[in-house]
Design a protein around this motif. Sequence first.
Motif, PDB file in Angstrom:
ATOM      1  N   ASN B 372       0.513  -1.206   0.187  1.00 38.38           N
ATOM      2  CA  ASN B 372       0.085  -0.171   0.286  1.00 38.38           C
ATOM      3  C   ASN B 372       1.101   1.369  -0.127  1.00 38.38           C
ATOM      4  N   LYS B 373       2.212   1.005  -0.625  1.00 40.42           N
ATOM      5  CA  LYS B 373       3.539   2.769  -0.297  1.00 40.42           C
ATOM      6  C   LYS B 373       3.804   2.342  -1.834  1.00 40.42           C
ATOM      7  N   TYR B 374       3.699   1.540  -2.684  1.00 40.00           N
ATOM      8  CA  TYR B 374       4.232   1.467  -3.286  1.00 40.00           C
ATOM      9  C   TYR B 374       2.871   1.003  -5.064  1.00 40.00           C
ATOM     10  N   LEU B 375       3.269   2.139  -6.108  1.00 37.17           N
ATOM     11  CA  LEU B 375       2.474   2.347  -6.983  1.00 37.17           C
ATOM     12  C   LEU B 375       2.854   2.428  -8.131  1.00 37.17           C
ATOM     13  N   PRO B 376       2.056   0.931  -9.004  1.00 43.56           N
ATOM     14  CA  PRO B 376       2.543   0.984 -10.432  1.00 43.56           C
ATOM     15  C   PRO B 376       2.247   2.403 -11.513  1.00 43.56           C
ATOM     16  N   LEU B 377       3.546   3.036 -11.669  1.00 44.45           N
ATOM     17  CA  LEU B 377       3.198   4.461 -12.594  1.00 44.45           C
ATOM     18  C   LEU B 377       3.687   3.945 -13.833  1.00 44.45           C
ATOM     19  N   SER B 385       9.963  -8.194 -26.595  1.00 43.26           N
ATOM     20  CA  SER B 385       9.348  -8.136 -25.568  1.00 43.26           C
ATOM     21  C   SER B 385       9.469  -9.969 -24.182  1.00 43.26           C
ATOM     22  N   ARG B 386      10.643  -9.526 -24.495  1.00 41.31           N
ATOM     23  CA  ARG B 386      10.938 -10.869 -22.906  1.00 41.31           C
ATOM     24  C   ARG B 386      11.048  -9.704 -21.895  1.00 41.31           C
ATOM     25  N   TRP B 387      10.777  -8.915 -21.877  1.00 37.83           N
ATOM     26  CA  TRP B 387      10.364  -8.712 -20.417  1.00 37.83           C
ATOM     27  C   TRP B 387       9.851  -7.479 -20.367  1.00 37.83           C
ATOM     28  N   ALA B 388       9.223  -7.211 -19.425  1.00 34.53           N
ATOM     29  CA  ALA B 388       8.294  -5.738 -19.298  1.00 34.53           C
ATOM     30  C   ALA B 388       8.677  -4.676 -18.338  1.00 34.53           C
ATOM     31  N   PHE B 389       8.999  -4.132 -18.017  1.00 36.10           N
ATOM     32  CA  PHE B 389       9.333  -3.245 -16.609  1.00 36.10           C
ATOM     33  C   PHE B 389       8.784  -2.229 -16.700  1.00 36.10           C
ATOM     34  N   PHE B 390       9.278  -1.391 -15.174  1.00 35.73           N
ATOM     35  CA  PHE B 390       7.624  -0.746 -14.567  1.00 35.73           C
ATOM     36  C   PHE B 390       7.969   0.163 -13.619  1.00 35.73           C
ATOM     37  N   THR B 391       7.696   1.494 -13.553  1.00 35.61           N
ATOM     38  CA  THR B 391       7.911   2.473 -12.448  1.00 35.61           C
ATOM     39  C   THR B 391       6.997   2.406 -11.958  1.00 35.61           C
ATOM     40  N   ILE B 392       7.836   1.872 -10.468  1.00 36.16           N
ATOM     41  CA  ILE B 392       6.357   1.455  -8.869  1.00 36.16           C
ATOM     42  C   ILE B 392       7.200   3.161  -8.003  1.00 36.16           C
ATOM     43  N   TRP B 393       6.150   4.457  -8.360  1.00 40.14           N
ATOM     44  CA  TRP B 393       6.540   5.671  -7.762  1.00 40.14           C
ATOM     45  C   TRP B 393       5.932   4.776  -5.923  1.00 40.14           C
ATOM     46  N   ALA B 394       6.901   5.528  -5.480  1.00 43.92           N
ATOM     47  CA  ALA B 394       6.433   6.194  -4.110  1.00 43.92           C
ATOM     48  C   ALA B 394       5.913   7.554  -3.374  1.00 43.92           C
ATOM     49  N   ARG B 395       5.406   7.910  -2.035  1.00 43.84           N
ATOM     50  CA  ARG B 395       5.275   9.076  -1.733  1.00 43.84           C
ATOM     51  C   ARG B 395       6.608   9.154  -0.835  1.00 43.84           C
ATOM     52  N   LYS B 396       6.791  10.452  -0.948  1.00 47.18           N
ATOM     53  CA  LYS B 396       7.991  10.774   0.911  1.00 47.18           C
ATOM     54  C   LYS B 396       7.859   9.575   1.966  1.00 47.18           C
ATOM     55  N   PRO B 397       8.210   8.810   3.228  1.00 48.51           N
ATOM     56  CA  PRO B 397       9.922   8.349   3.109  1.00 48.51           C
ATOM     57  C   PRO B 397      10.002   7.901   2.038  1.00 48.51           C
ATOM     58  N   ASN B 398       9.228   6.954   1.465  1.00 42.43           N
ATOM     59  CA  ASN B 398       9.711   5.891   0.600  1.00 42.43           C
ATOM     60  C   ASN B 398      10.386   6.613  -0.716  1.00 42.43           C
ATOM     61  N   ASN B 399      11.281   5.338  -1.534  1.00 40.96           N
ATOM     62  CA  ASN B 399      12.163   5.757  -2.509  1.00 40.96           C
ATOM     63  C   ASN B 399      10.812   5.818  -3.883  1.00 40.96           C
ATOM     64  N   GLY B 400      10.449   4.651  -3.738  1.00 47.14           N
ATOM     65  CA  GLY B 400      10.007   3.591  -5.096  1.00 47.14           C
ATOM     66  C   GLY B 400      11.003   2.998  -5.772  1.00 47.14           C
ATOM     67  N   PHE B 401      11.214   2.486  -6.773  1.00 45.62           N
ATOM     68  CA  PHE B 401      12.016   1.607  -6.716  1.00 45.62           C
ATOM     69  C   PHE B 401      11.632   1.106  -8.601  1.00 45.62           C
ATOM     70  N   ILE B 402      12.619   0.589  -9.827  1.00 47.20           N
ATOM     71  CA  ILE B 402      11.889   0.212 -10.729  1.00 47.20           C
ATOM     72  C   ILE B 402      11.924  -1.410 -10.673  1.00 47.20           C
ATOM     73  N   CYS B 403      11.280  -1.877 -11.590  1.00 43.60           N
ATOM     74  CA  CYS B 403      10.606  -3.862 -11.090  1.00 43.60           C
ATOM     75  C   CYS B 403      10.822  -3.992 -12.447  1.00 43.60           C
ATOM     76  N   LYS B 404      11.248  -5.410 -12.891  1.00 44.28           N
ATOM     77  CA  LYS B 404      10.929  -6.537 -13.793  1.00 44.28           C
ATOM     78  C   LYS B 404      10.530  -7.431 -14.121  1.00 44.28           C
ATOM     79  N   VAL B 405       9.313  -7.416 -14.975  1.00 46.36           N
ATOM     80  CA  VAL B 405       8.195  -8.224 -14.900  1.00 46.36           C
ATOM     81  C   VAL B 405       8.616  -9.582 -16.258  1.00 46.36           C
TER      82      VAL B 405
END
Lengths: 213, 489
Positions: B372-377, B385-405
């Motif tokens: 409930n802190k990390y938002l697919p963006l 098409s071997r992978w799909a990448f997503f930006t997972i954003w978060a409000r402070k104080p969290n950084n968010g991250f990049i993920c590979k699916v």
Amino acid sequence: MRSLRSAERREGGCALSHFAMTGAVAAVMAVLAVSTPVKADSKDGIFPSADQVGGQVFPSGLKPGDAFPVDIGVYDEDAKKVDFGSVIKGKKTLVTFFISAAPASVAELGKINEIAEKTKGTQVVFLNADTVGVALMGGPGAAIAETGRTLGVIKRESKINTPMFVAPNDALDPKGLSNRLGFRGLPTSYLVSADGKVEKVFVGQHAWQPGDI
Amino acid sequence: MSISRRTLLRGVGAGAAAGMMGGPGLMSSAFGAVGDMSKDAQHSLFSKFKGNVVLLPGKYNGTVSALDLSAPETLAWYNYGLAGIDMPIPHHIAAMPSADPYKTFDFYQTMQPPGAPYINENSPQWRNRGDFKMFKLRYDGSGSQNSIHVVNDISATTGMALGVHVSIGVGVNAQKYVAFADGQKDMVLITTIDDDPKIVKAFRADYDPIARQINVSHVFPDSSTKKFDFQGRKGMKTSHEAMLGEELMPADPTAVFVDAFTWHPTLPLGAILIRRHGCCVIVNTDTWEPLALVSTAKGSPDFFPLVKQSGYTWTFSVPSVLTPLHEAGFITSGQYFLACNNVLQNNIAVFRSEDPDPRKWKKEAFVEGFGNKYLPLHMGNVPDSRWAFFTIWARKPNNGFICKVDPKTWKVVAKWDTGPDPHTCDCTVDGQFITTVYSGNQGGQSGLVVIHADSNEVVARLPSAAGHHDHVVVPESWEGLKSSRSTSV
């Protein structure tokens, strides 16, 4: 899989939120420059789940026949807490929530003010439920004084004499005003009977007629 | 940098000069003013990125720059103040294909006023500054002075100024169209891609909160001027672009927060992304008729039903919205349509999207586990098409991250905390590396990160003080554009 670095370590103690100031009327905004402590809107950057905010993005909200809650936090232009129950007690009242970030919302105030002047027996009150744009001021609660000043500018520039109040809102808090009352669009007006029951709900811009209120 | 290291190669002399220096690397295909970095200690690290020019709009410094990732050096940069914008906020970007991006390429840039709270927090002195704009620009590396210049102010040409995502048509729509969108005005504009663009089609979307319906309409330019009357702030429903989570906040009741138009890579279809209501209008790009309104939330039906069509307005019933979404787009193959649900549900909906009739698309899976802190963006593709990448954003104080699916299992198989406030992903032209930017919440740690798409190693990190909200690697071909700013945003 690589592990995440510690967000806390990288961020330190500052909790400046993205949820920050906005507004529709430039002149209104010109009074909002202040230097205040920085806080986040809510703890830890958590977003609510659907069941915490009424089950979905657009909850059904208050409807005719429901008791209008009189214990909502309301403040006057000078940021002094107001007993809202005493404001509407025993009086048929049109309670209009608005937000300065939506131009249509501010424009509607003038139209309602006009119809209110022609209507006897019903009082009208405007409640500014701005949420966005208050992070730098320390969240909805800490921004009450500035939002109160905004009311003064709107009243002066729009030549509105209807009583206006501040009704702080945090839409990401399940107990926030918009979640509790179930409104997602502003203006939203509730016609409340003298005995405190919702008679009518008006969402959005409306072609006001004297019989409406 | 010394003169000896800074040999400038121009025109037909470039190949000869490269040969004389015995350096295969950077110079063989470069005809513009390109530095010779072959003697730099970092050459072995960056030379593998040869052929990749990265466009970096500086949302918080008013510029756009073209970065030769293989040097690395900025080839050229442009400040939008030169285009007459006071307090320019370069927002989203898309690049046309170029076989030699060191020589020339065209690109599109949108910008919005600085009313967006992401940018200016509560600085009232910025309130009347900036503007909505769409520009077509050109990078020119053919002479001794690289440059970027405006080819067309598309907002002035069409009379419609939109400030969010821009995407270029591919597949059956290649070499034809470019799409612009804006969530303050809830409009989409399709134009031709020539230097003097023509209006092809425009849409507007509005919510009726009483009837709980979304109306999607064609809008038309004035018959006498042949232009719209939506320049500047005209048509604005809200004073700023909605922040993440603001889908729940009071706004103009008709607001739906249109965010982008994404193009199917093979079929004559496109998607209008509607954030606030967690749905996408699937449009026939031959007729521009809305065919379906797909609902992306977990637990919702696959579609919101069409209630009626009246003239050029299509009315869909939206009785319940279980979550907003942010971006949605097609995987490069076109086999799947993916939607980043967020705020109330943080997951990625997976529709199979091969059928030409979008009314037959079905949700097949969800990528889950974001809490409930990390938002697919945002979504980023690779060519195969071997992978799909997503930006997972978060409000402070969290950084968010990049993920590979992994599209075979729809599981997250790798993730990287690249830094605070992560934004878009893209891939190098060979599909081997992922590029991504982070902007440090408008003032902190920020830069560009390059990740090996298969080994998961972070192979490079470049600093930037521009506060990048988007970026794009110039694709080498129209086929390559399918994994750039077209099918996904």
